[in-house]
Design an enzyme around this catalytic site. Structure first.
Site, PDB file in Angstrom:
ATOM      1  CD  GLU A  87      -3.017  -0.943   0.163  1.00 28.76           C
ATOM      2  OE1 GLU A  87      -3.305   0.208  -0.203  1.00 28.76           O
ATOM      3  OE2 GLU A  87      -3.546  -1.965  -0.319  1.00 28.76           O
ATOM      4  CB  SER A 479     -44.154 -36.427  42.245  1.00 24.76           C
ATOM      5  OG  SER A 479     -45.500 -36.863  42.162  1.00 24.76           O
TER       6      SER A 479
END
Length: 817
Positions: A87, A479
């Site tokens: 770049e 239960s």
């Protein structure tokens, strides 16, 4: 002539001044609208949130932009070199704009004018930072001038390293990857320190145009651009010629990172954490905040939980028969292409998708689903296998009303059927037929002393259904709710030896008659509280709740967190309300830890992007834990400031009674552990919900099984037959190799031998006795008193049960000893 030259010079000077003035005015206008570059100092980009298991393993990542911020010091020099070469090779020498690079670009663009080629840019890294952070991407002269002005200012305000840090953490690499750290993970599943020269060069090639250099769709262009970057790295002296030549020989080697859950079997757990983070901190914090979340998950225990629940669901489902293939596809031509498009269960890697190529009485020949390459292309391999008759015998029974049961594989599968198969261990190319179950379930395992959830499974497969039956499904506990009724009784003066009548009863309210019944019908007459909970007697529980008052039962249920608000009606004493597995496990943890309040948590700690702890579950204080060295001081002391929500003696009495459920009661023979274990079965009306919640001294776990749309599981499908074996299977693996603790008897309690039937003091040599725990000031009764005995004569068998039972017998609704 001289006068003419002077005249022209003056005119030129005036024109120059006019042009310069115009330029100055233009630039001044440009600078007025420039954004404030000082915001770069407080740069806080959206960062990936990461969720980790209790051992630090990565579970999941969440982000809108996959980015992990890395300070410039943590980025290897070779990575920096690749981006500078690709770049801006003069980055460390120019003042923000590369004049020489700009001149070369202008010259090249003039030469290419009219050729149709894309103009060559000359933006420096600083200019790209200015554009990406402060400006738009518009291709205009105004924007380029603003970009250049901002670049000069940025260079004056920040160091080169700071600018490069901003650039490398912000840029887009494609595939939703932002920043170099995120790109390394996304493309190669590596950290930046592990990248090779070739991999680094490819990543440096991407910012120019990620779609132009896609690793699968445009592989040739990607390799060409990568090699160009490698050549620039060699040219600039960052790597040697030999290293560069070797790097260019390498394939792209892209290994895309799997999104979603990363840790096997953790999908339900990580999704629940995701929901909690959004609820606590908001959507933006999860997807952009860069949080580091340490959970309580034990990966090994999670695998045990998944295996135990899946095995039980498959066993139950197969007993109900085969529901048919996934779909049908033609086998003519290349069947691998359409088969590759059939979606399977991604979180059940043990299973494969296959197509039936031939079906006979001797077995089934199958073709296995071929894999897809990164670009979606189906690989050439077309593997085959076989299902023997004994590996699909369960499927002879049809689960569909429109299909008859079969006597051989030929009557079950046809050519072109697409099905799930699983390899038979130790057998090459041999598979067994599988199908995802319709029945579902949930399992939660927790540390009862801290509330840390160690394992959580919300169903057979997260890929099959994301609905979490452990935390989201509201089901009737049946239960398994009874221990809270009995805990309320023990706290208000009853003892485990108190006797309640087990006989038919009816209640009339508003013209409606309710006649509760025991499971299986029948009744047993007067029984102790212990026998009532061990045998899960509904009639006894209703009488006990009616004797105490349902307001008290509701208070206990809410205190334990079973319900937020419980309707105080008698039917609720039998577990007819709706709650979750996580809530039930948390409530049972109170029994296991001696009555301390529990706040269940899946999250141990949350840190923000800067490492600051913003949440911690553990709020107990440890005095002396942070000593710099040992100097003979006392051991650290953890101050437990949690609320005591149940008398420790009551907690032990309930635990002792629930141990009886496992050894003599409704779970007898189902739980086989080499350590003390207590628990309770639960079955709702019509056997629509099967539960078991139990615990050892150091681990509590709960299991629920049922259809998502409540429907009968079938006669005999109780908590003892369906859920308890899952608990046992899970616990066998979860506690293997760990020391066996003991349930500690609180100081001051007395343990006395009592008659199992009458609850009275047992004489020496008297048969049918049991050791029972009593609180100070209580003990076995001197006379037989039966709760709910009004209108009933003492049966002859209870008078024969103990010599003392022939003494004075009292009746009434009392029985508080």
């Amino acid at each position: 002539m001289i006068r003419l030259i002077g005249y022209l010079f003056g005119l030129a000077s005036v024109l120059a001044l006019i042009v310069a003035g115009g330029v100055a005015i233009y630039l001044n206008g440009m600078t007025k609208d420039l954004p404030n570059y000082e915001v770069l100092a407080s740069y806080a980009p959206p960062v990936t949130t990461r969720i980790h298991a209790g051992n630090g393993a990565l579970m999941a990542e969440y982000a809108r932009e996959r980015r992990l911020f890395l300070p410039i010091q943590a980025i290897p020099d070779r990575v920096k070199a690749a981006f500078l070469s690709a770049e801006d090779k003069n980055f460390y020498n120019h003042p923000g704009v590369d004049i020489y690079g700009l001149g070369r670009a202008i010259l090249v663009n003039l030469q290419n004018f009219g050729s149709g080629r894309r103009p060559v840019g000359a933006s420096t890294i600083t200019q790209q930072v200015a554009k990406n952070f402060l400006l738009s991407s518009d291709q205009t002269m105004d924007r380029k001038i603003k970009e250049a002005i901002l670049s000069f200012r940025i260079e004056q305000a920040y160091s080169k390293d700071k600018i490069l840090e901003l650039y490398l953490n912000e840029i887009f690499f494609g595939l939703n990857a932002y920043g170099i750290a995120g790109a390394a993970l996304t493309y190669f599943d590596k950290s930046v320190t592990e990248l090779t020269i070739a991999e680094t060069a490819y990543l440096a090639a991407l910012p120019k145009g990620p779609n132009n250099y896609h690793p699968f769709r445009r592989a040739d262009a990607a390799i060409e651009r990568r090699n160009w970057v490698v050549d620039r790295m060699v040219e600039n002296g960052f790597v040697t010629r030999e290293e560069g030549d070797e790097a260019k020989k390498q394939p792209l080697g892209v290994n895309l990172r799997r999104s979603g859950s990363s840790l096997f079997a953790s999908d339900y757990f990580s999704e629940e954490v995701r929901r909690q983070i959004i609820e606590r901190f908001g959507d933006k914090s999860l997807y952009e905040g860069g949080l580091s979340i340490r959970t309580s998950l034990d990966p090994e225990m999670q695998i045990q939980a998944r295996r135990a629940l899946q095995s039980a669901l498959l066993t139950y489902d197969q007993r109900r028969g085969f529901r048919g293939p996934i779909k049908q596809i033609p086998v003519e031509g290349d069947w691998g292409v359409p088969l590759a498009d059939v979606a399977g269960l991604a979180d059940v890697p043990e299973w494969k998708i296959a197509i039936v190529l031939d079906s006979s009485t001797d077995g089934v020949d199958i073709g296995l689903q071929p894999a897809k390459e990164g670009g979606g292309k189906v690989v050439a391999e077309r593997a085959r296998g076989r299902i023997e008759p004994e590996d699909m015998e369960w499927a002879y029974r049809s689960a569909s009303a429109d299909r008859k049961s079969a006597k051989s594989p030929q009557g079950v599968l046809s050519v072109g059927d697409v099905v799930y198969v699983e390899p038979v261990a130790g057998e090459s190319n041999r598979y067994r037929l599988r199908q995802p179950p319709k029945v579902q379930g949930g399992l939660v395992a927790m540390d009862p002393h801290t509330g840390r959830v160690l394992a959580l499974v919300g169903g057979f497969s997260y890929a099959q259904s994301e609905f979490n039956r452990a935390t989201q499904a509201m089901r009737q506990p049946g239960s398994s709710f009874k221990p809270f009724v009995y805990a309320a009784a023990l706290d208000t003066g009853y003892t485990p030896a108190s006797v309640i009548l087990d006989a038919p009863i009816e209640f009339v309210s508003g013209g409606q008659v309710w006649r509760p019944q025991n499971y299986g019908g029948g009744s047993a007459g007067p029984q102790t509280l212990r026998m009532g909970i061990e045998k899960s007697r509904n009639l006894m529980t209703v009488r006990l709740a009616n004797d105490m008052g349902m307001n008290l039962v509701a208070e206990y249920a809410e205190r334990f967190g079973v319900y937020d608000k419980m309707n105080p009606v008698l039917a609720m004493s039998l577990g007819s309300g709706e709650t979750t597995v996580l809530r039930m496990v948390s409530a049972y943890a109170v029994f296991a830890n001696g009555g301390k309040q529990i706040k269940p948590t899946l999250i141990d700690r949350i840190q923000d992007r800067h490492g600051k702890t913003i949440f911690r579950h553990e709020d107990r204080i440890c005095e002396g834990c942070n000593a710099d060295s040992f100097g003979g001081q006392q051991e650290p002391n953890i101050v437990d400031n949690r609320e005591q929500v149940l008398d420790p003696m009551t907690a032990y009495q309930i635990t002792s009674m629930l141990e009886g459920v496992v050894t003599r009661g409704t779970a007898a023979g189902k739980i086989k552990l080499d350590r003390p274990v207590a628990g309770k079965t639960g079955t709702s009306n019509d056997e629509k919900d099967a539960w078991f919640v139990g615990y050892t001294p150091d681990l509590v776990a709960g299991v629920f099984i049922g259809f998502d749309t409540p429907a009968p599981l079938g006669r005999g499908s109780t908590g003892g037959s369906l859920a308890a074996p899952v608990f046992n299977d899970f616990m066998q693996g979860a506690v293997a190799g760990k020391p066996a603790g003991k349930f500690l008897v609180p100081e001051g309690m007395s343990v006395v031998a009592v008659n199992r039937t009458t609850g009275m003091f047992a004489l020496e040599g008297e048969p049918d006795t049991i050791m029972e725990a009593f609180k100070p000031g209580t003990g076995p009764a001197d006379t037989l008193s039966v709760i709910g005995m009004d209108g009933y004569a003492p049966p002859e068998e209870i008078l024969k049960a103990s010599p003392q039972a022939n003494q004075a017998v009292t009746s009434g609704s009392g029985g508080l000893f």
